[in-house]
Design an enzyme around this catalytic site. Structure first.
Site: not given
Length: 316
Positions: A99, A116, A174, A194
């Site tokens: 991200h 996150e 991740h 992705r």
């Protein structure tokens, strides 16, 4: 204002399972329930209020029209609602992804970046996730590995257990592995790049990869792993799981009662992870069950949680 119970937004992704409906009683007509967005003002999946004077309105509508003061003074540094909380059931591996940070996301996606944290609620034996890179690499080396389908060889694999916590800063490579059920607290963003998807097909076609953007934002430095990702249990039933300049997340283990205060600095999100409880505020009583989400507006004051319940508490 009183405590608000929120209806989740359910997402059906190809890697999702059915545990959210079976174990958390999430109501959905979808065959798969990959994610339940249990606190969200994001336009891709907004919460609807279930109780009180604001019933049937979205949380974002109420906050916009009734006043940003309900978010608290800490929210003044954010242009929009700052966090999004999910319950995630990974029946299969999620894509290898990254991200962007706020600067890149706002320039290229007109959204927030995405930092996150994950809290492992349950997992199959020997379940694993991917968490950063084994060694430093160059942009060219990483791109070559993507094109040659060898990118997994560059990644850290971590075997997980119930209760583990992982902090994923924007830019960290991740992926959630199959057989993991977790709670995710993140910036309010739906931007994912992705880089690898195991050759899967959706509607007969590979899902889109975002290689160039991923290379722009990826942290190419090695991630040093810890021996144990379980936080030390706190005192008085409260354990801090993760804290950064965006959110602070704690687990509340209620055996009889715990008091939670929503002062003027921040709203408080409460998500029941296990068990059932009763939330008491002045003359109001609100029963809540596993998987349900309650929003406490800033300035609401003290509420008391009664019962035998484990609660995820998030504030900014």
């Amino acid at each position: 204002m009183k405590p608000l119970k929120l209806e989740p937004a359910i997402k059906d992704y190809i890697w999702g399972g059915t545990r959210l409906s079976k174990e958390f009683d999430m109501v959905s007509f979808l065959d798969r329930q990959a994610e339940a967005w249990v606190l969200s003002c994001h336009p891709d999946g907004e919460n609807i209020i279930e109780n009180g004077a604001f019933a049937s309105r979205t949380l974002s509508d109420v906050l916009q029209n009734e006043g940003r003061a309900y978010l608290g003074t800490h929210a003044e540094k954010f242009l929009s609602f700052p966090v999004l909380i999910k319950l995630i059931d990974a029946r299969d591996n999620l894509s290898l992804q990254v991200h962007p940070d706020d600067v890149y996301a706002k320039e290229h996606e007109n959204q927030n970046g995405k930092t996150e944290m994950w809290y492992i609620l349950d997992c199959e034996e020997h379940a694993k996730l991917i968490y950063g890179l084994k060694e430093d690499v160059t942009r060219e080396q990483f791109e070559t590995a993507i094109r040659g389908n060898t990118v997994l060889s560059l990644c850290n694999e971590v075997e997980v257990k119930k209760g583990d916590v992982f902090f994923i800063e924007a830019g960290t490579l991740h992926a959630i592995g199959k057989g993991i059920l977790l709670a995710e607290v993140q910036q309010s963003s739906n931007v994912t790049y992705r880089v690898y998807d195991y050759g899967r097909l959706q509607n007969g076609k590979p899902r889109e990869l975002h290689i160039e953007k991923a290379l722009d934002v990826l942290n190419l430095r090695r991630m040093d792993l810890k021996e144990d990702y379980s936080p030390s249990k706190g005192e008085n039933g409260r354990t801090v799981l993760s804290s950064c300049d965006i959110f602070t997340v704690s687990r509340l283990d209620v055996e009889e009662s715990i008091t939670v205060t929503a002062d003027e600095t921040s709203f408080v999100s409460l998500v029941a992870l296990d068990g059932n409880g009763v939330l008491c505020h002045k003359d109001s009583v609100l029963t809540f069950y596993k998987g349900e989400s309650i929003f406490l507006p800033a300035g609401l004051g003290e509420v008391e949680i009664l019962g035998n319940v484990s609660v995820l508490e998030t504030r900014i």
